[in-house]
Write an enzyme that holds these catalytic residues in place. Sequence first.
Site, mmCIF file in Angstrom:
data_model
loop_
_atom_site.group_PDB
_atom_site.id
_atom_site.type_symbol
_atom_site.label_atom_id
_atom_site.label_comp_id
_atom_site.label_asym_id
_atom_site.label_seq_id
_atom_site.Cartn_x
_atom_site.Cartn_y
_atom_site.Cartn_z
ATOM 1 N N SER A 17 0.743 -1.034 -0.107
ATOM 2 C CA SER A 17 -0.086 0.005 0.072
ATOM 3 C C SER A 17 0.871 1.149 0.016
ATOM 4 O O SER A 17 1.957 1.370 0.497
ATOM 5 C CB SER A 17 -0.884 0.115 1.295
ATOM 6 O OG SER A 17 -1.638 -1.284 1.415
HETATM 7 N N1 SAH Z 1 -0.732 -4.445 4.041
HETATM 8 C C1 SAH Z 1 -0.315 -4.917 2.814
HETATM 9 C C2 SAH Z 1 -0.852 -4.726 1.698
HETATM 10 C C3 SAH Z 1 -1.094 -6.041 0.720
HETATM 11 S S1 SAH Z 1 -2.309 -5.815 -0.497
HETATM 12 C C4 SAH Z 1 1.189 -4.197 2.692
HETATM 13 O O1 SAH Z 1 1.447 -3.319 3.530
HETATM 14 O O2 SAH Z 1 1.928 -4.660 2.097
HETATM 15 C C5 SAH Z 1 -3.476 -6.635 0.038
HETATM 16 C C6 SAH Z 1 -3.120 -8.207 0.353
HETATM 17 O O3 SAH Z 1 -4.448 -8.989 0.639
HETATM 18 C C7 SAH Z 1 -2.484 -9.060 -0.646
HETATM 19 O O4 SAH Z 1 -1.283 -9.518 -0.314
HETATM 20 C C8 SAH Z 1 -3.505 -10.181 -0.928
HETATM 21 O O5 SAH Z 1 -3.169 -11.556 -1.378
HETATM 22 C C9 SAH Z 1 -4.384 -10.401 0.447
HETATM 23 N N2 SAH Z 1 -5.555 -10.891 0.503
HETATM 24 C C10 SAH Z 1 -6.513 -10.765 -0.533
HETATM 25 N N3 SAH Z 1 -7.694 -11.596 -0.140
HETATM 26 C C11 SAH Z 1 -7.339 -12.078 1.266
HETATM 27 C C12 SAH Z 1 -8.018 -12.908 2.273
HETATM 28 N N4 SAH Z 1 -9.239 -13.364 2.038
HETATM 29 N N5 SAH Z 1 -7.417 -13.267 3.231
HETATM 30 C C13 SAH Z 1 -5.986 -12.974 3.376
HETATM 31 N N6 SAH Z 1 -5.396 -12.069 2.672
HETATM 32 C C14 SAH Z 1 -6.229 -11.643 1.417
#
Ligand code: SAH
Length: 226
Positions: free
Chosen positions: A63
């Site tokens: 993000s």
């Molecule tokens: N907080 C993270 C942002 C990652 S983007 C950071 O700081 O880097 C969002 C993430 O949510 C992705 O890695 C994706 O794989 C995950 N995601 C999507 N659906 C999900 C679910 N049902 N359970 C767990 N993770 C999920």
Amino acid sequence: MERRLERERRQMLDDHLAARGITDASVLAAMGTVPRELFVPGHLWEAAYDDHPLPLGNAQTISQPYIVALTLQAANIQPDDVVLDIGTGSGYAAAVASRIAARVVSVERVSDLSRQAETVLRKLGYENIELLIGDGTRGAPEHEPFDVIISAAAAANIPESWSEQLAPGGRIVAPVGTRSGQRLRSVRRDARGDWIETDFGGVRFVPLVTGGSSASSSRAGEREER
Ligand code: SAH
């Protein structure tokens, strides 16, 4: 290089966060501490402090700093709080939250990403973060209740399990909507048990993928920005 990254981190606090309305001192302090460059793919380290999301591999993104700060500020995390973080991704948001809260539980469905995050967090010696692999739509029933639940993946509605796993007075901050339009929302349960909703504006996150976990994700690259 070290000096340059420190300068860029300070610039991120001033130009991208404080200038855009992030006033929570604990959020600014935490984001001034966590070395974001360790959470982005090696070849992108020079862009680590730019205010946009970056690709993580597996078609997922870390993000953008402003969105992490806005989410954490909206969650109003206190030092004794236990936080559930949905979508570990790089582990950056979990790392920042862990510098404010007592403990962070973070769930990721793509096991490769979770393992990469674990390597970085271990290297930093951040020990109050527990990483789980699985479907965060279900929350983390074995670790409830949570004072705060934050999500970096958007669902059409906030999953019921999250509301159920929230401690009295707890807050959920999550993107709600579909690919065509999402809002960052917070919901909070007040002393009378009523839900209070706040809207923090339009955002763009990857979708919350429901059902099971996977070693890697094949979804098309999507961006998150504001
Ligand atoms: N907080 C993270 C942002 C990652 S983007 C950071 O700081 O880097 C969002 C993430 O949510 C992705 O890695 C994706 O794989 C995950 N995601 C999507 N659906 C999900 C679910 N049902 N359970 C767990 N993770 C999920």
